[in-house]
Design a protein around this motif. Structure first.
Motif, PDB file in Angstrom:
ATOM      1  N   LYS A   1     -46.543 -45.834  43.434  1.00  0.00           N
ATOM      2  CA  LYS A   1     -47.642 -44.883  43.282  1.00  0.00           C
ATOM      3  C   LYS A   1     -48.623 -45.277  42.177  1.00  0.00           C
ATOM      4  O   LYS A   1     -49.836 -45.282  42.396  1.00  0.00           O
ATOM      5  N   LYS A   2     -48.139 -45.614  40.997  1.00  0.00           N
ATOM      6  CA  LYS A   2     -49.046 -45.934  39.891  1.00  0.00           C
ATOM      7  C   LYS A   2     -49.915 -47.147  40.183  1.00  0.00           C
ATOM      8  O   LYS A   2     -51.039 -47.237  39.710  1.00  0.00           O
ATOM      9  N   SER A   3     -49.395 -48.077  40.991  1.00  0.00           N
ATOM     10  CA  SER A   3     -50.189 -49.263  41.319  1.00  0.00           C
ATOM     11  C   SER A   3     -51.372 -48.911  42.217  1.00  0.00           C
ATOM     12  O   SER A   3     -52.326 -49.685  42.319  1.00  0.00           O
ATOM     13  N   LEU A   4     -51.333 -47.752  42.869  1.00  0.00           N
ATOM     14  CA  LEU A   4     -52.413 -47.348  43.765  1.00  0.00           C
ATOM     15  C   LEU A   4     -53.718 -47.111  43.016  1.00  0.00           C
ATOM     16  O   LEU A   4     -54.796 -47.302  43.559  1.00  0.00           O
ATOM     17  N   TYR A   5     -53.624 -46.682  41.778  1.00  0.00           N
ATOM     18  CA  TYR A   5     -54.839 -46.389  41.027  1.00  0.00           C
ATOM     19  C   TYR A   5     -54.910 -47.148  39.701  1.00  0.00           C
ATOM     20  O   TYR A   5     -55.666 -46.797  38.813  1.00  0.00           O
TER      21      TYR A   5
ATOM     22  N   GLN B   1     -58.922 -44.606  47.099  1.00  0.00           N
ATOM     23  CA  GLN B   1     -59.799 -44.888  48.238  1.00  0.00           C
ATOM     24  C   GLN B   1     -60.594 -46.168  48.002  1.00  0.00           C
ATOM     25  O   GLN B   1     -60.728 -47.003  48.903  1.00  0.00           O
ATOM     26  N   TYR B   2     -61.136 -46.328  46.803  1.00  0.00           N
ATOM     27  CA  TYR B   2     -61.865 -47.555  46.486  1.00  0.00           C
ATOM     28  C   TYR B   2     -60.951 -48.769  46.628  1.00  0.00           C
ATOM     29  O   TYR B   2     -61.309 -49.762  47.269  1.00  0.00           O
ATOM     30  N   LYS B   3     -59.801 -48.693  46.020  1.00  0.00           N
ATOM     31  CA  LYS B   3     -58.906 -49.849  45.970  1.00  0.00           C
ATOM     32  C   LYS B   3     -58.465 -50.277  47.367  1.00  0.00           C
ATOM     33  O   LYS B   3     -58.397 -51.469  47.662  1.00  0.00           O
TER      34      LYS B   3
ATOM     35  N   MET C   1     -61.590 -49.075  36.266  1.00  0.00           N
ATOM     36  CA  MET C   1     -61.336 -49.086  37.705  1.00  0.00           C
ATOM     37  C   MET C   1     -62.446 -48.312  38.400  1.00  0.00           C
ATOM     38  O   MET C   1     -62.789 -47.210  37.995  1.00  0.00           O
ATOM     39  N   GLU C   2     -62.971 -48.913  39.434  1.00  0.00           N
ATOM     40  CA  GLU C   2     -64.024 -48.249  40.193  1.00  0.00           C
ATOM     41  C   GLU C   2     -63.446 -47.100  41.015  1.00  0.00           C
ATOM     42  O   GLU C   2     -62.250 -47.070  41.301  1.00  0.00           O
ATOM     43  N   SER C   3     -64.321 -46.188  41.390  1.00  0.00           N
ATOM     44  CA  SER C   3     -63.915 -45.021  42.169  1.00  0.00           C
ATOM     45  C   SER C   3     -64.857 -44.840  43.349  1.00  0.00           C
ATOM     46  O   SER C   3     -66.079 -44.971  43.208  1.00  0.00           O
ATOM     47  N   PHE C   4     -64.293 -44.519  44.481  1.00  0.00           N
ATOM     48  CA  PHE C   4     -65.070 -44.190  45.671  1.00  0.00           C
ATOM     49  C   PHE C   4     -66.069 -43.088  45.371  1.00  0.00           C
ATOM     50  O   PHE C   4     -67.140 -43.036  45.962  1.00  0.00           O
TER      51      PHE C   4
END
Length: 147
Positions: free
Chosen positions: A66-70, A134-136, A1-4
């Protein structure tokens, strides 16, 4: 997963932001691009502890969303938006685009902050989770406008 908080990802997000023009129509949802820019400022302001909206804690969201956020799975189209984060009034395209870019830069410069307070709706996030969230969120809305 990418990150801001990863530099290539951050730079890509800023480039994608600049590709959105005022004539783009959303592929889903009700917001125009200016409203989307305003909406995307809120989560960044929350991360920076500078939000101007009230977001209430929600146990259902904490437990089931919540877990789906990241997670690695992109947000699905037409997800409901918390009422306090909806933008329905007209906004100036250029002004909101510039403000979003400025908020993105401020969060980038604050990327090493390991002591963020809890998210008002979802509770605690690690630094890694903040970056992914933030990325997502930005990716979701930029894809909404075809970039």
């Amino acid at each position: 997963m990418e990150s801001f908080f990863d530099e290539p990802t951050y730079n890509s997000l800023r480039d994608r932001l600049q590709q959105i023009d005022s004539n783009k129509t959303p592929e889903w949802g009700k917001m125009d691009a200016a409203q989307m820019f305003k909406h995307c400022q809120y989560p960044i302001q929350i991360a920076l502890e500078k939000e101007k909206v009230v977001v209430k804690s929600n146990w259902f969201a904490k437990v089931f969303f919540k877990k789906s956020l990241y997670s690695d799975k992109p947000f699905r189209k037409n997800l409901p938006t918390a009422p306090s984060l909806k933008v329905a009034d007209s906004k100036d395209f250029e002004s909101e685009k510039e403000k979003l870019d400025q908020w993105m830069q401020e969060l980038w410069y604050d990327r090493e902050n390991n002591n963020r307070r809890s998210h008002p709706m979802f509770g605690n996030f690690t630094k890694d989770q903040w970056g992914k969230v933030q990325y997502k969120h930005l990716d979701h809305h930029f894809r909404q406008f075809g970039v």
